[in-house]
Design a protein around this motif. Structure first.
Motif, PDB file in Angstrom:
ATOM      1  N   TRP A 193      -0.782   1.458 -10.378  1.00  8.63           N
ATOM      2  CA  TRP A 193      -2.114   0.915 -10.114  1.00  8.63           C
ATOM      3  C   TRP A 193      -2.355   0.674  -8.632  1.00  8.63           C
ATOM      4  N   TYR A 194      -1.302   0.356  -7.882  1.00  9.06           N
ATOM      5  CA  TYR A 194      -1.405  -0.125  -6.504  1.00  9.06           C
ATOM      6  C   TYR A 194      -1.407   1.000  -5.473  1.00  9.06           C
ATOM      7  N   ALA A 195      -1.492   2.250  -5.893  1.00 11.30           N
ATOM      8  CA  ALA A 195      -1.344   3.369  -4.959  1.00 11.30           C
ATOM      9  C   ALA A 195      -2.333   3.302  -3.798  1.00 11.30           C
ATOM     10  N   ALA A 196      -3.591   2.958  -4.072  1.00 17.49           N
ATOM     11  CA  ALA A 196      -4.585   2.917  -2.998  1.00 17.49           C
ATOM     12  C   ALA A 196      -4.269   1.828  -1.977  1.00 17.49           C
ATOM     13  N   TRP A 197      -3.659   0.745  -2.424  1.00 15.10           N
ATOM     14  CA  TRP A 197      -3.265  -0.317  -1.492  1.00 15.10           C
ATOM     15  C   TRP A 197      -2.191   0.216  -0.534  1.00 15.10           C
ATOM     16  N   LEU A 198      -1.212   0.918  -1.058  1.00 11.62           N
ATOM     17  CA  LEU A 198      -0.197   1.504  -0.188  1.00 11.62           C
ATOM     18  C   LEU A 198      -0.806   2.544   0.741  1.00 11.62           C
TER      19      LEU A 198
END
Length: 452
Positions: free
Chosen positions: A63-68
């Motif tokens: 889920w957090y890919a865009a944050w990375l």
């Protein structure tokens, strides 16, 4: 609803022109000399196809890919590259990614988010999504992007409602508002024209976006497999609220899916549903929610621990009983997908480590691995038989992240994003880069699927 319908019609007309402009060369040359025109994932009967061949995949939730992917203090593009390389090495070819997060007053919601109540969206985070898709394309991965959340951990529907009702909301797991009050309150989203107008404005901004890294419009990018209406939408919590709300729920699904199709005719659309557990455990509700011609395939989620099908403190004594329920749940959804003639994806499934409060990556995963093997065996058998089960996404990829907190709880400002979202113990269900046994199960399944 009349107000939102007029607004949607106007926006859809403008967007349709833009979408056609962006994709005309793809549709007119679909059988011609442009190979990328064939590389969109499509549906033919109850199977996916890509590049003219059946498309089955092993996937993960991250889920957090865009944050990375964001070029900010909270981003880590180098780590994102490492995680994608690890997943590709396992044979993972599809990623389910959070493409929205509403800045929220709700406890445990993630920050930063993609948007607040204004129409000025977080360009840093959107560029993080751009970067993620560009990196996935380099690795021949496809993605499913969900566009809001029924639950509180990314803001979601409750936050949209709070923006238009004077700031009122209920926190999930608030003792003063026990289950199913949170879910029942959320049911108002499906009839709230103001909240849905804000939601559609955001959908339009994302779906019609041009990738700042590649210069390719999202509507023309075959890296995207599908847009998803929400994570785990359901008509309400209890029957008392859900049953009278079913017509509104079905209408929201159909109208939102059709709206996305007017913006982007190239990509698939799915609901993000848990299946029976998100449908007041009624088969007719699952069928009705997925019958719209603008919904291209069925989804289901499987959570034996959350649903008390087994006892994490006594896995040896309760695993088998839970496995029987898992098998029945799978069989039911295969039958429902067959009835509708659409593909089926098990897009979330998760299991705890060996022990009641086992979150540390050094704790074994014997029963978790058995559960993964059960899910994967069912997919392999159904795929070999020509059935509708086309893919899966395990929940979730933790990778190299480790929590610094002795209580394993996420704290605002933490940058070690994991597959276990901020409202859950960090390490509860996710797969770490050190989980050699679980990764072996995933890799073996990927090899089988690749050989079909």
């Amino acid at each position: 609803m009349a107000v939102i319908d007029r607004r949607a019609a106007l926006l859809a007309g403008v967007a349709l022109v833009a979408a056609c402009t962006n994709t005309a060369h793809l549709t007119t040359n679909r059988l011609g000399s442009r190979p990328e025109a064939l590389s969109f994932v499509t549906v033919h009967g109850h199977r996916f196809e890509r590049n003219g061949m059946p498309y089955r995949y092993v996937g993960a939730n991250i889920w957090y890919a865009a944050w990375l992917g964001a070029d900010t203090a909270y981003g880590d593009r180098a780590r994102l590259g490492r995680e994608l390389d690890r997943l590709k090495a396992l044979g993972v070819r599809n990623l389910r990614i959070l493409g929205s997060a509403e800045i929220s007053p709700l406890k445990n919601s993630i920050t930063p988010g993609f948007r607040d109540r204004t129409a000025t969206y977080n360009e840093d985070l959107l560029k993080g999504l751009d970067w993620t898709l560009a990196e996935m394309a380099k690795r021949d991965m496809t993605g499913v992007i969900y566009l809001t959340n029924f639950w509180e951990w990314s803001g979601g529907m409750m936050t949209y409602l709070s923006w238009v009702n004077g700031g009122r909301f209920i926190n999930m797991n608030d003792p003063a508002h026990p289950w199913p009050e949170f879910a029942d309150w959320n049911a108002a989203f499906y009839t709230n024209g103001q909240a849905q107008a804000m939601y559609r404005d955001y959908i339009r901004a994302v779906v019609t976006r041009k990738n700042s890294v590649t210069g390719v419009g999202y509507v023309a990018d075959p890296t995207i497999m599908a847009w998803q209406l929400a994570n785990e939408p359901r008509p309400a919590g209890g029957d008392k609220a859900a049953i009278p709300n079913l017509p509104n729920f079905y209408r929201w699904i159909d109208e939102t899916a059709r709206y996305i199709k007017t913006l982007d005719p190239n990509h698939l659309v799915s609901t993000g549903s848990e299946g029976l557990k998100g449908s007041i455990e009624r088969e007719d509700v699952v069928l009705a929610a997925h019958r719209s011609p603008s919904i291209d395939y069925l989804t289901t989620h499987i959570w034996p621990n959350n649903w008390t099908w087994m006892d994490s403190g006594n896995l040896a004594g309760t695993y088998d009983a839970g496995a029987t329920k898992v098998a029945d749940y799978l069989d039911t959804h295969i039958r429902l997908a067959t009835t509708l003639g659409k593909p089926l994806v098990i897009e979330e499934f998760g299991y705890p480590r060996d022990g009641k409060t086992a979150y540390d990556p050094t704790i074994t995963t014997v029963y978790k691995d058995r559960f993964y093997r059960q899910i994967y065996a069912a997919i392999e058998a159904n795929a070999k038989a020509g059935g509708p089960l086309a893919g899966s996404n395990f929940w979730a990829w933790n990778g190299e992240a480790r929590t610094p907190h002795v209580d394993y709880r996420f704290q605002r400002g933490d940058l070690g994003y994991m597959g276990d979202p901020p409202h859950e113990p960090q390490g509860w269900y996710g797969v770490f880069d050190s989980d050699a046994a679980t990764q072996s199960v995933i890799r073996a399944h990927a090899a089988v699927m690749a050989g079909l």
